[in-house]
Design a protein around this motif. Structure first.
Motif, PDB file in Angstrom:
ATOM      1  N   VAL A 176       0.844  -1.189   0.000  1.00 44.16           N
ATOM      2  CA  VAL A 176       0.000   0.000   0.000  1.00 44.16           C
ATOM      3  C   VAL A 176       0.881   1.240   0.000  1.00 44.16           C
ATOM      4  O   VAL A 176       1.666   1.455   0.942  1.00 44.16           O
ATOM      5  CB  VAL A 176      -0.940   0.028   1.214  1.00 44.16           C
ATOM      6  N   GLU A 177       0.740   2.060  -1.059  1.00 47.00           N
ATOM      7  CA  GLU A 177       1.482   3.313  -1.142  1.00 47.00           C
ATOM      8  C   GLU A 177       0.689   4.452  -0.507  1.00 47.00           C
ATOM      9  O   GLU A 177      -0.550   4.416  -0.473  1.00 47.00           O
ATOM     10  CB  GLU A 177       1.776   3.694  -2.598  1.00 47.00           C
ATOM     11  N   SER A 178       1.396   5.466  -0.063  1.00 45.25           N
ATOM     12  CA  SER A 178       0.777   6.677   0.456  1.00 45.25           C
ATOM     13  C   SER A 178       1.753   7.833   0.308  1.00 45.25           C
ATOM     14  O   SER A 178       2.939   7.614   0.045  1.00 45.25           O
ATOM     15  CB  SER A 178       0.380   6.511   1.922  1.00 45.25           C
ATOM     16  N   GLY A 179       1.233   9.052   0.470  1.00 48.79           N
ATOM     17  CA  GLY A 179       2.089  10.228   0.461  1.00 48.79           C
ATOM     18  C   GLY A 179       2.021  11.065  -0.794  1.00 48.79           C
ATOM     19  O   GLY A 179       2.648  12.129  -0.861  1.00 48.79           O
ATOM     20  N   GLY A 180       1.284  10.607  -1.796  1.00 46.09           N
ATOM     21  CA  GLY A 180       1.161  11.398  -3.011  1.00 46.09           C
ATOM     22  C   GLY A 180       0.312  12.640  -2.774  1.00 46.09           C
ATOM     23  O   GLY A 180      -0.283  12.820  -1.710  1.00 46.09           O
ATOM     24  N   GLY A 181       0.277  13.508  -3.774  1.00 44.93           N
ATOM     25  CA  GLY A 181      -0.520  14.715  -3.659  1.00 44.93           C
ATOM     26  C   GLY A 181      -0.215  15.697  -4.755  1.00 44.93           C
ATOM     27  O   GLY A 181       0.499  15.383  -5.716  1.00 44.93           O
TER      28      GLY A 181
ATOM     29  N   TYR B 110       8.430   2.754  -9.153  1.00 47.14           N
ATOM     30  CA  TYR B 110       8.203   2.960 -10.573  1.00 47.14           C
ATOM     31  C   TYR B 110       7.166   4.071 -10.706  1.00 47.14           C
ATOM     32  O   TYR B 110       6.481   4.416  -9.747  1.00 47.14           O
ATOM     33  CB  TYR B 110       7.660   1.682 -11.214  1.00 47.14           C
ATOM     34  N   ARG B 111       7.037   4.598 -11.906  1.00 44.86           N
ATOM     35  CA  ARG B 111       5.971   5.574 -12.135  1.00 44.86           C
ATOM     36  C   ARG B 111       5.448   5.446 -13.560  1.00 44.86           C
ATOM     37  O   ARG B 111       6.153   4.999 -14.470  1.00 44.86           O
ATOM     38  CB  ARG B 111       6.442   7.002 -11.891  1.00 44.86           C
ATOM     39  N   ARG B 112       4.193   5.867 -13.720  1.00 44.81           N
ATOM     40  CA  ARG B 112       3.587   5.935 -15.032  1.00 44.81           C
ATOM     41  C   ARG B 112       3.103   7.353 -15.238  1.00 44.81           C
ATOM     42  O   ARG B 112       2.163   7.792 -14.566  1.00 44.81           O
ATOM     43  CB  ARG B 112       2.432   4.952 -15.180  1.00 44.81           C
ATOM     44  N   ALA B 113       3.782   8.063 -16.138  1.00 45.15           N
ATOM     45  CA  ALA B 113       3.355   9.412 -16.487  1.00 45.15           C
ATOM     46  C   ALA B 113       2.196   9.327 -17.471  1.00 45.15           C
ATOM     47  O   ALA B 113       2.042   8.311 -18.162  1.00 45.15           O
ATOM     48  CB  ALA B 113       4.518  10.178 -17.100  1.00 45.15           C
ATOM     49  N   PRO B 114       1.379  10.353 -17.548  1.00 51.01           N
ATOM     50  CA  PRO B 114       0.245  10.335 -18.478  1.00 51.01           C
ATOM     51  C   PRO B 114       0.695  10.044 -19.899  1.00 51.01           C
ATOM     52  O   PRO B 114       1.595  10.693 -20.426  1.00 51.01           O
ATOM     53  CB  PRO B 114      -0.319  11.750 -18.355  1.00 51.01           C
TER      54      PRO B 114
ATOM     55  N   TYR C 252       4.276   3.684  -8.150  1.00 52.55           N
ATOM     56  CA  TYR C 252       4.008   2.334  -7.668  1.00 52.55           C
ATOM     57  C   TYR C 252       5.243   1.769  -6.972  1.00 52.55           C
ATOM     58  O   TYR C 252       6.369   1.977  -7.431  1.00 52.55           O
ATOM     59  CB  TYR C 252       3.669   1.398  -8.819  1.00 52.55           C
ATOM     60  N   CYS C 253       5.017   1.000  -5.918  1.00 52.39           N
ATOM     61  CA  CYS C 253       6.114   0.243  -5.336  1.00 52.39           C
ATOM     62  C   CYS C 253       5.972  -1.220  -5.748  1.00 52.39           C
ATOM     63  O   CYS C 253       4.885  -1.677  -6.099  1.00 52.39           O
ATOM     64  CB  CYS C 253       6.129   0.367  -3.811  1.00 52.39           C
ATOM     65  N   ASN C 254       7.090  -1.916  -5.700  1.00 57.73           N
ATOM     66  CA  ASN C 254       7.118  -3.326  -6.114  1.00 57.73           C
ATOM     67  C   ASN C 254       8.079  -4.099  -5.241  1.00 57.73           C
ATOM     68  O   ASN C 254       9.158  -3.615  -4.887  1.00 57.73           O
ATOM     69  CB  ASN C 254       7.550  -3.428  -7.572  1.00 57.73           C
TER      70      ASN C 254
ATOM     71  N   TRP D 244       2.680  -5.656  -6.819  1.00 58.90           N
ATOM     72  CA  TRP D 244       2.614  -4.219  -7.041  1.00 58.90           C
ATOM     73  C   TRP D 244       1.622  -3.591  -6.070  1.00 58.90           C
ATOM     74  O   TRP D 244       0.604  -4.201  -5.741  1.00 58.90           O
ATOM     75  CB  TRP D 244       2.149  -3.908  -8.458  1.00 58.90           C
ATOM     76  N   GLY D 245       1.907  -2.364  -5.646  1.00 59.98           N
ATOM     77  CA  GLY D 245       0.918  -1.597  -4.928  1.00 59.98           C
ATOM     78  C   GLY D 245      -0.099  -1.034  -5.900  1.00 59.98           C
ATOM     79  O   GLY D 245       0.019  -1.183  -7.124  1.00 59.98           O
ATOM     80  N   GLN D 246      -1.104  -0.354  -5.344  1.00 60.45           N
ATOM     81  CA  GLN D 246      -2.189   0.172  -6.175  1.00 60.45           C
ATOM     82  C   GLN D 246      -1.824   1.501  -6.807  1.00 60.45           C
ATOM     83  O   GLN D 246      -2.496   1.964  -7.730  1.00 60.45           O
ATOM     84  CB  GLN D 246      -3.466   0.337  -5.340  1.00 60.45           C
ATOM     85  N   GLY D 247      -0.761   2.134  -6.315  1.00 60.67           N
ATOM     86  CA  GLY D 247      -0.300   3.395  -6.879  1.00 60.67           C
ATOM     87  C   GLY D 247      -0.776   4.596  -6.088  1.00 60.67           C
ATOM     88  O   GLY D 247      -1.840   4.570  -5.456  1.00 60.67           O
ATOM     89  N   THR D 248       0.028   5.648  -6.117  1.00 63.36           N
ATOM     90  CA  THR D 248      -0.344   6.916  -5.492  1.00 63.36           C
ATOM     91  C   THR D 248      -0.029   8.036  -6.487  1.00 63.36           C
ATOM     92  O   THR D 248       1.039   8.051  -7.098  1.00 63.36           O
ATOM     93  CB  THR D 248       0.383   7.115  -4.148  1.00 63.36           C
ATOM     94  N   GLN D 249      -0.964   8.955  -6.636  1.00 62.67           N
ATOM     95  CA  GLN D 249      -0.849  10.007  -7.639  1.00 62.67           C
ATOM     96  C   GLN D 249       0.025  11.151  -7.133  1.00 62.67           C
ATOM     97  O   GLN D 249      -0.184  11.658  -6.019  1.00 62.67           O
ATOM     98  CB  GLN D 249      -2.223  10.553  -8.009  1.00 62.67           C
ATOM     99  N   VAL D 250       0.979  11.544  -7.959  1.00 65.01           N
ATOM    100  CA  VAL D 250       1.803  12.726  -7.696  1.00 65.01           C
ATOM    101  C   VAL D 250       1.574  13.705  -8.849  1.00 65.01           C
ATOM    102  O   VAL D 250       1.748  13.347 -10.013  1.00 65.01           O
ATOM    103  CB  VAL D 250       3.292  12.367  -7.597  1.00 65.01           C
ATOM    104  N   THR D 251       1.173  14.914  -8.505  1.00 68.08           N
ATOM    105  CA  THR D 251       0.949  15.946  -9.504  1.00 68.08           C
ATOM    106  C   THR D 251       1.763  17.174  -9.137  1.00 68.08           C
ATOM    107  O   THR D 251       1.627  17.688  -8.024  1.00 68.08           O
ATOM    108  CB  THR D 251      -0.540  16.321  -9.607  1.00 68.08           C
ATOM    109  N   VAL D 252       2.607  17.607 -10.068  1.00 72.98           N
ATOM    110  CA  VAL D 252       3.464  18.766  -9.828  1.00 72.98           C
ATOM    111  C   VAL D 252       3.049  19.862 -10.804  1.00 72.98           C
ATOM    112  O   VAL D 252       3.131  19.679 -12.020  1.00 72.98           O
ATOM    113  CB  VAL D 252       4.945  18.416 -10.016  1.00 72.98           C
TER     114      VAL D 252
END
Length: 119
Positions: free
Chosen positions: A5-10, A37-41, A94-96, A109-117
Motif C-alpha cells: 500500500v502506497e501513500s504520500g502522493g498529492g 516505478y511511475r507511469r506518467a500520463p 508504484y512500489c514493487n 505491485w501496490g495500487q499506486g499513489t498520484q503525484v501531480t506537480v
C-alpha cells in the motif's frame, strides 16, 4: 490479505517536496524490495528508484540528485523522498517487491499513489 500500500502522493508546486511510503501488510515473513516505478500520463511505467541485488541503489537519470530511496526492513516499508519536484515528475507512483510469506510468495505491485506537480 497480502498487499503493498502506497501513500504520500498529492498535488504540489514545482520545487516542493513529497515523501512516498509503501507498506507491506498481511501475513508476511519478509519482502525482497525492488523499488519505485511511475507511469506518467500517456507513457508506459518506468523505473524510478531501485534497490540493486548487491544492496545499492539506482536511479533513472532524470531524478538523480533529487530523489532518495530508502527502506526499513523491520517495518516492512520503503520510502521515496522526492525533492525539487518538476512538472515532468507527475504520474502515478508504484512500489514493487517480492513478498515471502506462509501462504503467498510472489512479485507484488501496490495500487499506486498520484503525484501531480504544477508549474
Amino acid at each position: 490479505q497480502v498487499q503493498l500500500v502506497e501513500s504520500g502522493g498529492g498535488l504540489v508546486q514545482a520545487g516542493e517536496s513529497l515523501r512516498l511510503s509503501c507498506e507491506a501488510s498481511g501475513r508476511i515473513f519478509s519482502v525482497d524490495w525492488r523499488g519505485w516505478y511511475r507511469r506518467a500520463p500517456g507513457n508506459q511505467r518506468e523505473e524510478v528508484a531501485l534497490f540493486t541485488p548487491n544492496g545499492e541503489t539506482s536511479y533513472v537519470d532524470s531524478v538523480k540528485g533529487r530523489f532518495t530511496i530508502s527502506r526499513d526492513n523491520t517495518k516492512k516499508m520503503i520510502y521515496l523522498q522526492m525533492n525539487s519536484l518538476r512538472p515532468e515528475d507527475t504520474g502515478v507512483y508504484y512500489c514493487n517487491g517480492f513478498i515471502i510469506g506462509p501462504t503467498y510468495n510472489g512479485g507484488t505491485w501496490g495500487q499506486g499513489t498520484q503525484v501531480t506537480v504544477s508549474s
